[in-house]
Design an enzyme around this catalytic site. Sequence first.
Site, short mmCIF file in Angstrom:
data_model
loop_
_atom_site.label_atom_id
_atom_site.label_comp_id
_atom_site.label_asym_id
_atom_site.label_seq_id
_atom_site.Cartn_x
_atom_site.Cartn_y
_atom_site.Cartn_z
N CYS A 187 -34.88 -122.18 -28.64
CA CYS A 187 -35.99 -121.84 -27.75
C CYS A 187 -37.01 -122.99 -27.71
CB CYS A 187 -36.61 -120.50 -28.13
SG CYS A 187 -37.64 -119.82 -26.78
N HIS A 192 -32.10 -117.23 -27.26
CA HIS A 192 -32.19 -116.88 -28.67
C HIS A 192 -30.85 -116.36 -29.17
CE1 HIS A 192 -36.58 -117.14 -29.35
NE2 HIS A 192 -36.67 -116.83 -28.07
N GLU A 194 -30.17 -115.50 -32.12
CA GLU A 194 -30.44 -114.46 -33.11
C GLU A 194 -30.80 -113.12 -32.46
OE1 GLU A 194 -34.53 -116.08 -32.22
OE2 GLU A 194 -32.46 -116.82 -32.25
#
EC number: 4.3.2.10
Length: 207
Positions: free
Chosen positions: A78, A187, A189
Amino acid sequence: MVILDYGSGNLRSAERAVERAGANVEVTADPHAALEADGLVVPGVGAFSACMEGLRSVSGEKIIGKRLAGGRPVLGICVGMQILFERGVEHGVEAEGAGEWPGTVDRLEADVLPHMGWNTVRAPEDSLLFAGLDADTRFYFVHSYAARTWELDSGLAGQQPKVTWANHGQDFVAAVENGPLWATQFHPEKSGDAGAHLLRNWLETLA
């Protein structure tokens, strides 16, 4: 494996995701640990200028530069990707980035901002980062700013950079594979199984 702690936030979710992908993870600002780790993850949330300020406070841009000079892998996520470019412009204010790639990160031209939610990407056929993922796989984005052009012809380690694109109002750079320096605007994650698969792909290159 080290996740660089420079006050950017989002560290714990990145830590958990990389651990789930199979790595032993340390979250630290210690320069020796960050330099010597098999892989370094540079996350980032918030404003470009604030992230650069935090990065410089731990000499993070020097750590990244030294790792890359030695061919040591780095993954930006990001805003951790955005700060790898030369500069960022937010609300008319220009900030200097880490300068690993030429170009400017600025506001997307889209009817709805931020670009928040799931989106597909267009990865090169020979991408290692997206290997094994279908073309319609979606990843989770949260941002209003991005690199809208790619200006580097020849990459690190003499390898041609592999650039992945996405679209929200206009095309923007969604991911880059450039020698030992890889990065994603989305992202991993927060991207569920797809993000976990992508992180495993990166970890496999560290062996």
